[in-house]
Enzyme design. Structure first.
Site: not given
Ligand code: ADP
Length: 198
Positions: A33-39, A106
């Site tokens: 999902l968007s915000g899941s932490g991929k990037s 995706s």
């Molecule tokens: P995506 O690329 O999937 O849309 P992001 O990598 O941008 O997601 O992450 C979304 C937000 O979640 C960012 O602000 C990131 O810093 C935070 N984040 C990601 N992983 C964690 C984690 N394990 N614990 C706390 N915050 C996290």
């Protein structure tokens, strides 16, 4: 159109490039999902790989959507074409000898399966970044969920468009707020080691 084109046989092979770089090439396909932490995970992994002398590169959703794929929308057809083009680009990066990471929602299983077929299943590693919708929505770093809930963005994955989780991903990373990104990076490094990729 493509029937009159022929792939030019070059003298330097993909294997030559791998030998030059001293590691194998592969595509790590992040989905979630968007915000899941991929990037976030991909960026940390890229840095760790760089420190290990592995040439890696990230294809990131927003960057590609602002350039190569800026003509595409978020309809199922637009998303399918988005993923198809990214798959073709990732395939070229794999041929070039790099470890390429793709960080795109995706959301459709069929599109990811097509990506696997384009890139080649022996080079394709599906990485499921598994975070619940409410966790992603709480993070909402770009305010997109807020806009989607307000009806300002349509076809938003998890809100007004579906997400189909992988059935048998190569790697699953549960990434809620108690998860440590560094631990996820080590999990992927361990996998790349086991597969003798990098
Ligand atoms: P995506 O690329 O999937 O849309 P992001 O990598 O941008 O997601 O992450 C979304 C937000 O979640 C960012 O602000 C990131 O810093 C935070 N984040 C990601 N992983 C964690 C984690 N394990 N614990 C706390 N915050 C996290």
């Amino acid at each position: 159109m493509s029937e009159n084109t022929v792939w030019h046989p070059n003298k330097v092979t993909a294997k030559n490039r791998e030998d030059l770089l001293l590691h194998r090439s592969a595509c790590l396909w992040f989905t979630g999902l968007s915000g899941s932490g991929k990037s976030t995970i991909a960026a940390e992994l890229e840095y760790r790989l760089y420190q290990r002398n592995v040439l890696a590169y990230i294809l990131d959703g927003d960057n590609i959507r602002q350039g190569l794929n800026r003509d595409l929308d978020f309809s199922p057809e637009g998303r399918r074409e988005n993923i198809r083009r990214i798959s073709e680009v990732a395939k070229l990066f794999v041929d070039a000898g790099l470890v390429v990471m793709t960080a795109f929602i995706s959301p459709y299983r069929e599109d990811r399966d097509r990506a696997r077929a384009i890139i080649g299943s022996d080079r394709f590693v599906e990485v499921f970044v598994d975070a619940d919708l409410d966790v992603c929505e709480r993070r909402d770093p770009k305010g997109l969920y807020k806009k989607a809930r307000a009806g300002e963005i349509g076809d938003f994955t998890g809100v007004s468009a579906p997400y189909e989780p992988p059935v048998s991903p190569d790697i699953t990373l549960v990434n809620d707020d108690r998860s440590d990104v560094g631990t996820h990076v080590e999990t992927i490094i361990g996998y790349l080691n086991d597969r003798a990729i990098a």
